[in-house]
Design a protein around this motif. Structure first.
Motif, PDB file in Angstrom:
ATOM      1  N   VAL A 151      69.148  50.090  23.418  1.00 25.38           N
ATOM      2  CA  VAL A 151      69.786  49.472  22.295  1.00 25.38           C
ATOM      3  C   VAL A 151      71.161  50.149  22.371  1.00 25.38           C
ATOM      4  O   VAL A 151      72.182  49.490  21.813  1.00 25.38           O
ATOM      5  CB  VAL A 151      69.094  50.300  21.001  1.00 25.38           C
ATOM      6  CG1 VAL A 151      69.898  50.156  19.787  1.00 25.38           C
ATOM      7  CG2 VAL A 151      67.685  49.654  20.719  1.00 25.38           C
ATOM      8  N   ARG A 152      71.488  51.293  22.774  1.00 20.90           N
ATOM      9  CA  ARG A 152      72.559  51.871  23.003  1.00 20.90           C
ATOM     10  C   ARG A 152      73.507  50.851  23.857  1.00 20.90           C
ATOM     11  O   ARG A 152      74.769  50.765  23.545  1.00 20.90           O
ATOM     12  CB  ARG A 152      72.479  53.120  23.632  1.00 20.90           C
ATOM     13  CG  ARG A 152      73.669  54.227  23.185  1.00 20.90           C
ATOM     14  CD  ARG A 152      73.577  55.584  23.624  1.00 20.90           C
ATOM     15  NE  ARG A 152      72.392  56.273  23.194  1.00 20.90           N
ATOM     16  CZ  ARG A 152      71.641  57.168  23.632  1.00 20.90           C
ATOM     17  NH1 ARG A 152      71.629  57.438  25.115  1.00 20.90           N
ATOM     18  NH2 ARG A 152      70.673  57.967  23.217  1.00 20.90           N
ATOM     19  N   MET A 208      61.832  51.630  14.575  1.00 16.22           N
ATOM     20  CA  MET A 208      63.025  51.377  14.038  1.00 16.22           C
ATOM     21  C   MET A 208      64.057  52.700  13.887  1.00 16.22           C
ATOM     22  O   MET A 208      65.208  52.511  14.287  1.00 16.22           O
ATOM     23  CB  MET A 208      62.965  50.271  13.123  1.00 16.22           C
ATOM     24  CG  MET A 208      62.580  48.869  13.173  1.00 16.22           C
ATOM     25  SD  MET A 208      62.437  47.906  12.020  1.00 16.22           S
ATOM     26  CE  MET A 208      64.056  47.008  12.257  1.00 16.22           C
ATOM     27  N   ALA A 209      63.319  53.592  13.189  1.00 15.84           N
ATOM     28  CA  ALA A 209      64.190  54.802  13.101  1.00 15.84           C
ATOM     29  C   ALA A 209      64.313  55.373  14.266  1.00 15.84           C
ATOM     30  O   ALA A 209      65.591  56.057  14.545  1.00 15.84           O
ATOM     31  CB  ALA A 209      63.372  55.601  12.171  1.00 15.84           C
ATOM     32  N   LYS A 211      58.010  51.416  11.287  1.00 19.05           N
ATOM     33  CA  LYS A 211      59.033  52.345  10.764  1.00 19.05           C
ATOM     34  C   LYS A 211      59.411  53.280  11.825  1.00 19.05           C
ATOM     35  O   LYS A 211      60.777  53.461  11.902  1.00 19.05           O
ATOM     36  CB  LYS A 211      58.653  52.868   9.560  1.00 19.05           C
ATOM     37  CG  LYS A 211      59.690  53.459   8.630  1.00 19.05           C
ATOM     38  CD  LYS A 211      59.152  53.856   7.371  1.00 19.05           C
ATOM     39  CE  LYS A 211      60.409  54.092   6.428  1.00 19.05           C
ATOM     40  NZ  LYS A 211      59.935  54.206   4.842  1.00 19.05           N
ATOM     41  N   HIS A 212      58.680  53.789  12.606  1.00 19.84           N
ATOM     42  CA  HIS A 212      59.121  54.823  13.374  1.00 19.84           C
ATOM     43  C   HIS A 212      59.825  54.351  14.365  1.00 19.84           C
ATOM     44  O   HIS A 212      60.845  54.900  15.017  1.00 19.84           O
ATOM     45  CB  HIS A 212      57.756  55.579  14.023  1.00 19.84           C
ATOM     46  CG  HIS A 212      57.845  56.361  15.092  1.00 19.84           C
ATOM     47  ND1 HIS A 212      58.741  57.730  14.913  1.00 19.84           N
ATOM     48  CD2 HIS A 212      57.786  56.547  16.354  1.00 19.84           C
ATOM     49  CE1 HIS A 212      58.674  58.393  16.273  1.00 19.84           C
ATOM     50  NE2 HIS A 212      58.119  57.651  17.023  1.00 19.84           N
ATOM     51  N   ILE A 272      65.485  53.337  23.285  1.00 23.03           N
ATOM     52  CA  ILE A 272      66.774  54.167  22.683  1.00 23.03           C
ATOM     53  C   ILE A 272      68.020  53.649  23.567  1.00 23.03           C
ATOM     54  O   ILE A 272      69.097  53.258  23.061  1.00 23.03           O
ATOM     55  CB  ILE A 272      66.703  55.336  22.714  1.00 23.03           C
ATOM     56  CG1 ILE A 272      65.440  55.864  21.505  1.00 23.03           C
ATOM     57  CG2 ILE A 272      67.524  56.256  22.519  1.00 23.03           C
ATOM     58  CD1 ILE A 272      64.753  57.155  21.616  1.00 23.03           C
ATOM     59  N   PRO A 329      71.323  41.933  19.880  1.00 21.66           N
ATOM     60  CA  PRO A 329      70.001  42.672  19.389  1.00 21.66           C
ATOM     61  C   PRO A 329      68.891  42.843  20.323  1.00 21.66           C
ATOM     62  O   PRO A 329      68.704  41.965  21.277  1.00 21.66           O
ATOM     63  CB  PRO A 329      69.585  41.816  18.212  1.00 21.66           C
ATOM     64  CG  PRO A 329      70.783  40.867  18.018  1.00 21.66           C
ATOM     65  CD  PRO A 329      71.432  40.536  19.337  1.00 21.66           C
ATOM     66  N   SER A 338      64.864  54.466  17.220  1.00 17.92           N
ATOM     67  CA  SER A 338      65.638  53.893  18.316  1.00 17.92           C
ATOM     68  C   SER A 338      66.918  53.049  17.648  1.00 17.92           C
ATOM     69  O   SER A 338      68.062  52.521  18.611  1.00 17.92           O
ATOM     70  CB  SER A 338      64.910  52.755  19.094  1.00 17.92           C
ATOM     71  OG  SER A 338      64.434  51.641  18.301  1.00 17.92           O
ATOM     72  N   GLY A 339      66.954  52.700  16.325  1.00 17.77           N
ATOM     73  CA  GLY A 339      67.869  52.045  15.824  1.00 17.77           C
ATOM     74  C   GLY A 339      67.891  50.268  16.484  1.00 17.77           C
ATOM     75  O   GLY A 339      68.766  49.602  16.393  1.00 17.77           O
ATOM     76  N   CYS A 340      66.674  49.828  16.890  1.00 11.78           N
ATOM     77  CA  CYS A 340      66.495  48.692  17.292  1.00 11.78           C
ATOM     78  C   CYS A 340      66.590  47.525  16.108  1.00 11.78           C
ATOM     79  O   CYS A 340      66.350  47.838  15.080  1.00 11.78           O
ATOM     80  CB  CYS A 340      65.014  48.317  18.142  1.00 11.78           C
ATOM     81  SG  CYS A 340      63.728  48.854  17.029  1.00 11.78           S
ATOM     82  N   ALA A 341      66.959  46.449  16.425  1.00 12.58           N
ATOM     83  CA  ALA A 341      67.454  45.423  15.249  1.00 12.58           C
ATOM     84  C   ALA A 341      65.967  44.786  14.760  1.00 12.58           C
ATOM     85  O   ALA A 341      65.992  44.193  13.635  1.00 12.58           O
ATOM     86  CB  ALA A 341      68.424  44.407  16.107  1.00 12.58           C
TER      87      ALA A 341
END
Ligand SMILES: Cc1cc2nc3c(=O)[nH]c(=O)nc-3n(C[C@H](O)[C@H](O)[C@H](O)COP(=O)(O)O)c2cc1C
Length: 334
Positions: free
Chosen positions: A191-192, A214-215, A211-212, A188, A197, A217-220
């Protein structure tokens, strides 16, 4: 959307480099199932600049694997830069620097995860490799050497500053080895922090895990390692699940087809005897199954493995594989 330098990655689901497994035949299997990016296993920069024959072989690939990342291991900026240039000339689409290998013989020599303890050297190496490369350049790092010296954010800063095009993070320290449990918080924060990417990696063995990650952390993108061994179709499952189509485990006939295709790719690439022998470890994974494979609870599999690991010719192995699946399908019908 995952874009690495000037390369648009079709699906942001990446096959991790796994020494001894992610050779050209296996990479063909995962790109066939939808993996957007693949890596060679780690390649010693020293061996490459000495034009070691086996090492050069590790860089061979077939067109359907593209884009292919060649991953380099080393600790000397000059040698890594020279090796990066050689990888580029050999047709690599992307060159990656390994900052995560925990193996004793590697870290005691100052390479792999040991580089995390020397951020200034990472800066020097990244600068030299960047200068040598006219193609995208990435790094793959663990979160740090151990819990007390976790410095992935410092590595992210160095990578950004040196023009690295993407960063894959295995969410464990070197001290954690491969133990279950990953450090999502580090992802997290990375990514911030990163302008380029970030690809998250660790413990993805089913589409829900992808899915978990990506959701949360917002990772690419996400990278799958051991979860794809014996289950190269996992990328297709992830794509379906991410597009809200749910997912299904493959049927026994389709697994048989996959196994036989993989075996043929091995024989095509290595020749019969070597290909069959090297396929044994894949058969062990296929027949053991896992969260992404219905063979997890298959009976008869240990018997099958015991027989498979002493065969070194193609025809008898195909016969054994067919017999194994015939048996499983028979049991399935009961
Ligand atoms: C047998 C084995 C070999 C590996 N070889 C490499 C390698 O050559 N380069 C690399 O960067 N990581 C290597 N890794 C680490 C994986 O790429 C990945 O980061 C790690 O397995 C965590 O992902 P997972 O939990 O999905 O397996 C290896 C892991 C295993 C288990």
């Amino acid at each position: 959307m995952l874009r690495i330098g000037n390369i648009q990655i079709k699906q942001p689901y990446v096959m991790a480099p796994i020494a001894g497994y992610t050779d050209s035949p296996f990479r063909r299997m995962v790109t066939g199932s939808g993996a957007g990016l693949v890596y060679t296993e780690l390649i010693s920069a020293d061996a490459l600049v000495h034009k070691n024959k086996k090492t050069l072989m590790l860089m061979k690939y077939s067109p359907e694997e593209k884009p292919v990342t060649v991953q380099l291991l080393g600790k000397n900026a000059g040698i890594l830069a020279e090796a990066a240039g050689m990888a580029m000339d050999a047709g690599a689409d992307i060159v990656d620097l390994n900052l995560g290998c925990p193996a004793h013989n590697v870290v005691s020599n100052g390479a792999g995860a040991a580089l995390l303890k020397k951020p200034e050297l990472v800066r020097e190496i990244a600068a030299a490799m960047r200068k040598a490369l006219a193609i995208p350049f990435t790094i793959k790092a663990r979160t740090g050497w151990d819990e007390d010296s976790k410095n992935i954010l410092q590595i992210v800063d160095i990578a950004n500053e040196q023009g690295v095009d993407a960063i894959a993070i295995h969410l464990r320290t070197r001290a954690m080895g491969f133990k279950k449990g990953i450090d999502m918080q580090s992802l997290i924060e990375a990514v911030r922090r990163s302008k380029v990417p970030v690809i998250g990696n660790g413990d993805i063995t089913a589409p829900q895990d992808a899915k978990h990650m990506m959701a949360a952390s917002g990772c690419a993108g996400v990278m799958v390692g051991r979860g794809a061994l014996g289950a190269p179709w996992i990328f297709g499952m992830i794509i379906d699940y991410m597009q809200d189509r749910g997912f299904v485990l493959p049927s026994l006939p389709s697994i048989r087809e996959t196994v036989l295709n993989h075996l043929h790719f091995m024989v095509e690439f290595y020749g019969e005897t070597k290909g069959v022998k090297l396929f044994r470890k894949h058969l062990v994974h296929y027949s053991r199954g896992g969260p992404a494979s219905p063979l997890l609870h298959a009976r008869h599999s240990s018997d099958f493995r015991a027989k498979a690991v002493i065969i070194d010719k193609l025809e008898p192995l195909i016969k054994l594989i067919n017999g194994y699946f015939d048996y499983l399908m028979e049991v399935d019908r009961v």
